[in-house]
Design an enzyme around this catalytic site. Structure first.
Site, PDB file in Angstrom:
ATOM      1  N   LYS A 133      -2.753   5.937  -4.238  1.00 22.57           N
ATOM      2  CA  LYS A 133      -3.868   6.865  -3.980  1.00 22.57           C
ATOM      3  C   LYS A 133      -3.580   8.243  -4.542  1.00 22.57           C
ATOM      4  O   LYS A 133      -2.422   8.654  -4.619  1.00 22.57           O
ATOM      5  CB  LYS A 133      -4.091   6.991  -2.463  1.00 22.57           C
ATOM      6  CG  LYS A 133      -3.960   5.702  -1.692  1.00 22.57           C
ATOM      7  CD  LYS A 133      -4.235   5.863  -0.205  1.00 22.57           C
ATOM      8  CE  LYS A 133      -3.827   4.619   0.568  1.00 22.57           C
ATOM      9  NZ  LYS A 133      -2.386   4.531   0.883  1.00 22.57           N
TER      10      LYS A 133
ATOM     11  N   TYR B 286       3.109   9.748  -0.257  1.00 26.56           N
ATOM     12  CA  TYR B 286       4.226   9.181   0.520  1.00 26.56           C
ATOM     13  C   TYR B 286       5.576   9.418  -0.166  1.00 26.56           C
ATOM     14  O   TYR B 286       6.625   9.208   0.444  1.00 26.56           O
ATOM     15  CB  TYR B 286       4.051   7.676   0.765  1.00 26.56           C
ATOM     16  CG  TYR B 286       2.718   7.264   1.381  1.00 26.56           C
ATOM     17  CD1 TYR B 286       1.888   8.203   1.991  1.00 26.56           C
ATOM     18  CD2 TYR B 286       2.294   5.946   1.346  1.00 26.56           C
ATOM     19  CE1 TYR B 286       0.667   7.833   2.529  1.00 26.56           C
ATOM     20  CE2 TYR B 286       1.073   5.568   1.894  1.00 26.56           C
ATOM     21  CZ  TYR B 286       0.266   6.530   2.474  1.00 26.56           C
ATOM     22  OH  TYR B 286      -0.934   6.148   3.016  1.00 26.56           O
TER      23      TYR B 286
ATOM     24  N   ASP C 158       0.830  -1.216   0.000  1.00 28.26           N
ATOM     25  CA  ASP C 158       0.000   0.000   0.000  1.00 28.26           C
ATOM     26  C   ASP C 158       0.863   1.264   0.000  1.00 28.26           C
ATOM     27  O   ASP C 158       1.574   1.530   0.965  1.00 28.26           O
ATOM     28  CB  ASP C 158      -0.899   0.007   1.243  1.00 28.26           C
ATOM     29  CG  ASP C 158      -1.817   1.217   1.263  1.00 28.26           C
ATOM     30  OD1 ASP C 158      -2.854   1.182   0.588  1.00 28.26           O
ATOM     31  OD2 ASP C 158      -1.480   2.218   1.941  1.00 28.26           O
TER      32      ASP C 158
ATOM     33  N   HIS D 227      -7.617   9.564  -2.101  1.00 21.99           N
ATOM     34  CA  HIS D 227      -6.981   9.452  -0.778  1.00 21.99           C
ATOM     35  C   HIS D 227      -7.841  10.066   0.330  1.00 21.99           C
ATOM     36  O   HIS D 227      -7.889   9.576   1.451  1.00 21.99           O
ATOM     37  CB  HIS D 227      -5.604  10.125  -0.843  1.00 21.99           C
ATOM     38  CG  HIS D 227      -4.628   9.641   0.163  1.00 21.99           C
ATOM     39  ND1 HIS D 227      -3.281   9.554  -0.075  1.00 21.99           N
ATOM     40  CD2 HIS D 227      -4.791   9.203   1.444  1.00 21.99           C
ATOM     41  CE1 HIS D 227      -2.653   9.100   1.002  1.00 21.99           C
ATOM     42  NE2 HIS D 227      -3.557   8.884   1.944  1.00 21.99           N
TER      43      HIS D 227
HETATM   44  N1  LIG Z   1      -5.414   6.340   3.639  1.00 18.16           N
HETATM   45  C1  LIG Z   1      -4.860   7.109   4.545  1.00 18.16           C
HETATM   46  O1  LIG Z   1      -5.215   8.280   4.726  1.00 18.16           O
HETATM   47  C2  LIG Z   1      -3.766   6.554   5.376  1.00 18.16           C
HETATM   48  C3  LIG Z   1      -3.319   7.229   6.510  1.00 18.16           C
HETATM   49  C4  LIG Z   1      -2.291   6.662   7.256  1.00 18.16           C
HETATM   50  C5  LIG Z   1      -1.777   5.438   6.873  1.00 18.16           C
HETATM   51  N2  LIG Z   1      -2.217   4.798   5.750  1.00 18.16           N
HETATM   52  C6  LIG Z   1      -1.673   3.497   5.286  1.00 18.16           C
HETATM   53  O2  LIG Z   1      -1.809   2.561   6.361  1.00 18.16           O
HETATM   54  C7  LIG Z   1      -0.519   2.063   6.700  1.00 18.16           C
HETATM   55  C8  LIG Z   1      -0.444   1.730   8.170  1.00 18.16           C
HETATM   56  O3  LIG Z   1      -0.766   2.845   8.974  1.00 18.16           O
HETATM   57  P1  LIG Z   1       0.318   3.706   9.782  1.00 18.16           P
HETATM   58  O4  LIG Z   1       1.646   3.547   9.137  1.00 18.16           O
HETATM   59  O5  LIG Z   1      -0.219   5.048   9.926  1.00 18.16           O
HETATM   60  O6  LIG Z   1       0.307   3.072  11.224  1.00 18.16           O
HETATM   61  P2  LIG Z   1       0.566   1.615  11.853  1.00 18.16           P
HETATM   62  O7  LIG Z   1       0.850   0.624  10.793  1.00 18.16           O
HETATM   63  O8  LIG Z   1      -0.532   1.354  12.793  1.00 18.16           O
HETATM   64  O9  LIG Z   1       1.858   1.879  12.728  1.00 18.16           O
HETATM   65  C9  LIG Z   1       3.102   2.095  12.144  1.00 18.16           C
HETATM   66  C10 LIG Z   1       4.094   2.417  13.245  1.00 18.16           C
HETATM   67  O10 LIG Z   1       4.264   1.304  14.119  1.00 18.16           O
HETATM   68  C11 LIG Z   1       5.643   0.908  14.149  1.00 18.16           C
HETATM   69  N3  LIG Z   1       5.637  -0.559  14.217  1.00 18.16           N
HETATM   70  C12 LIG Z   1       5.485  -1.450  13.205  1.00 18.16           C
HETATM   71  N4  LIG Z   1       5.516  -2.721  13.664  1.00 18.16           N
HETATM   72  C13 LIG Z   1       5.695  -2.638  15.008  1.00 18.16           C
HETATM   73  C14 LIG Z   1       5.830  -3.607  16.022  1.00 18.16           C
HETATM   74  N5  LIG Z   1       5.788  -4.902  15.755  1.00 18.16           N
HETATM   75  N6  LIG Z   1       6.022  -3.160  17.299  1.00 18.16           N
HETATM   76  C15 LIG Z   1       6.068  -1.840  17.574  1.00 18.16           C
HETATM   77  N7  LIG Z   1       5.951  -0.870  16.645  1.00 18.16           N
HETATM   78  C16 LIG Z   1       5.763  -1.265  15.362  1.00 18.16           C
HETATM   79  C17 LIG Z   1       6.261   1.467  12.889  1.00 18.16           C
HETATM   80  O11 LIG Z   1       7.622   1.781  13.049  1.00 18.16           O
HETATM   81  P3  LIG Z   1       8.825   1.072  12.209  1.00 18.16           P
HETATM   82  O12 LIG Z   1       8.604   1.326  10.752  1.00 18.16           O
HETATM   83  O13 LIG Z   1      10.025   1.760  12.749  1.00 18.16           O
HETATM   84  O14 LIG Z   1       8.774  -0.384  12.551  1.00 18.16           O
HETATM   85  C18 LIG Z   1       5.464   2.762  12.710  1.00 18.16           C
HETATM   86  O15 LIG Z   1       5.982   3.786  13.527  1.00 18.16           O
HETATM   87  C19 LIG Z   1       0.394   3.227   6.284  1.00 18.16           C
HETATM   88  O16 LIG Z   1       1.743   2.890   6.284  1.00 18.16           O
HETATM   89  C20 LIG Z   1      -0.193   3.571   4.954  1.00 18.16           C
HETATM   90  O17 LIG Z   1       0.172   2.632   3.964  1.00 18.16           O
HETATM   91  C21 LIG Z   1      -3.211   5.342   5.009  1.00 18.16           C
END
Ligand SMILES: NC(=O)c1ccc[n+]([C@@H]2O[C@H](COP(=O)([O-])OP(=O)(O)OC[C@H]3O[C@@H](n4cnc5c(N)ncnc54)[C@H](OP(=O)(O)O)[C@@H]3O)[C@@H](O)[C@H]2O)c1
Length: 279
Positions: A79, A54, A49, A110
């Protein structure tokens, strides 16, 4: 309930999306994102994704090409940011060129943006891209129930998928119910608390009971609720561990404890007001 990293959900005619993917928000362009995607694909992830926002599509494309995995085995999403709605076709072509291949599996608005006329004109562009075979499914992100209803009223159809903030603190129950009733698939962004996992002691406690981490317990809660997840990490050990959740099952009492966390906090911009302009 899915039983492996590659199990899918049908989101549109003939389009099956793996219910577990790698998120790439804040994964830095260059070697960081390249290595994360290569490692994830080598570990069995098939759903990646990303988004123009990004700034890492080119390196995602490079990692996909170098992986040697056949394109049709992968599910790639990207997106379109609201400030790009006016140039949708051109921005899409850039994303496609960066990501490589002949098509994007799921292309999403998005955010809804605040200009409804432009929103639906852009949606028409997505449908035309789909008609040309350049995208397999047209979706949205951060649309509320009200905005989905409005979309149906104005266009006569729902999107294939809505990607929204969803985790134990913000469980989106009304939206999930609405989407289930109207055959819209839901993907959770921020599934492991959008970087705030360590602030929720219950997940650590429940994970420990099963010999699992807080992240694994959280992702398992999503899977048992039938939610598609795209946890982000750029660290190989976490990318592998996050997907290692198919060998245990949270008991009803623990699911309920997690359910009770709903409403504690949310992180997203307000979908009714956000026009895509960020500092
Ligand atoms: N559509 C939208 O508006 C939107 C908004 C936000 C996100 N997204 C998508 O959704 C994806 C996921 O959401 P997100 O990145 O916001 O949040 P998330 O996946 O809930 O959390 C990511 C964070 O958690 C850390 N992490 C990962 N695995 C871990 C573990 N096992 N233990 C502890 N910490 C851990 C990562 O750091 P490290 O990388 O250092 O491991 C990063 O800081 C995004 O990457 C993106 O592709 C979409």
């Amino acid at each position: 309930m899915i039983k492996s990293l590659q199990d899918t959900v049908r989101i549109a005619d003939g389009v099956d999306m793996p219910r577990f993917g790698l998120g790439l928000y804040k994964a830095r362009a260059g070697e960081e994102v390249y290595r994360a995607v290569r490692f994830a694909l080598d570990s069995g992830y098939r759903h990646i994704d990303t988004a123009t926002f990004y700034g890492n599509e080119e390196d995602v494309g490079r990692a996909i090409r170098d992986s040697g995995i056949a394109r049709e085995e992968l599910f790639i999403t990207t997106k379109l940011w609201p400030t790009d709605f006016k140039n949708a076709e051109e921005v899409f072509q850039k994303s496609l060129a960066s990501l490589g291949g002949d098509y994007i599996d799921l292309y999403m608005l998005h955010w809804p943006g605040t200009d409804e006329t432009l929103r639906y004109r852009t949606w028409d562009t997505l449908l035309s891209l789909r008609g040309k075979g350049l995208i397999r499914a047209a979706g949205v992100s951060n649309f509320t129930v009200e905005q989905l209803r409005d979309m149906y009223k104005k266009t006569g159809a729902y999107p294939a998928n809505d990607q929204v903030e969803l985790h134990p603190w913000n469980q989106q129950r009304e939206l999930r119910k609405f989407c289930l009733e109207n055959k819209i698939s839901v993907t959770a962004w921020g599934p492991i608390f959008h970087g705030h996992l360590s602030e929720e002691p219950l997940m650590e406690e429940i994970g420990r009971k099963y010999g699992k981490s807080a992240a694994q317990a959280t992702l398992r809660w999503h899977i048992q609720n039938g939610i598609t997840v795209i946890p982000k990490s750029v660290k190989p050990d976490r990318i592998a561990a996050n997907a290692d959740i198919f060998d245990f099952e949270l008991q009803e009492e623990d699911m309920k404890k997690i359910d009770a966390l709903d409403g504690k906090k949310m992180f997203a911009w307000d979908s009714a007001k956000f026009d895509g302009k960020v500092e």
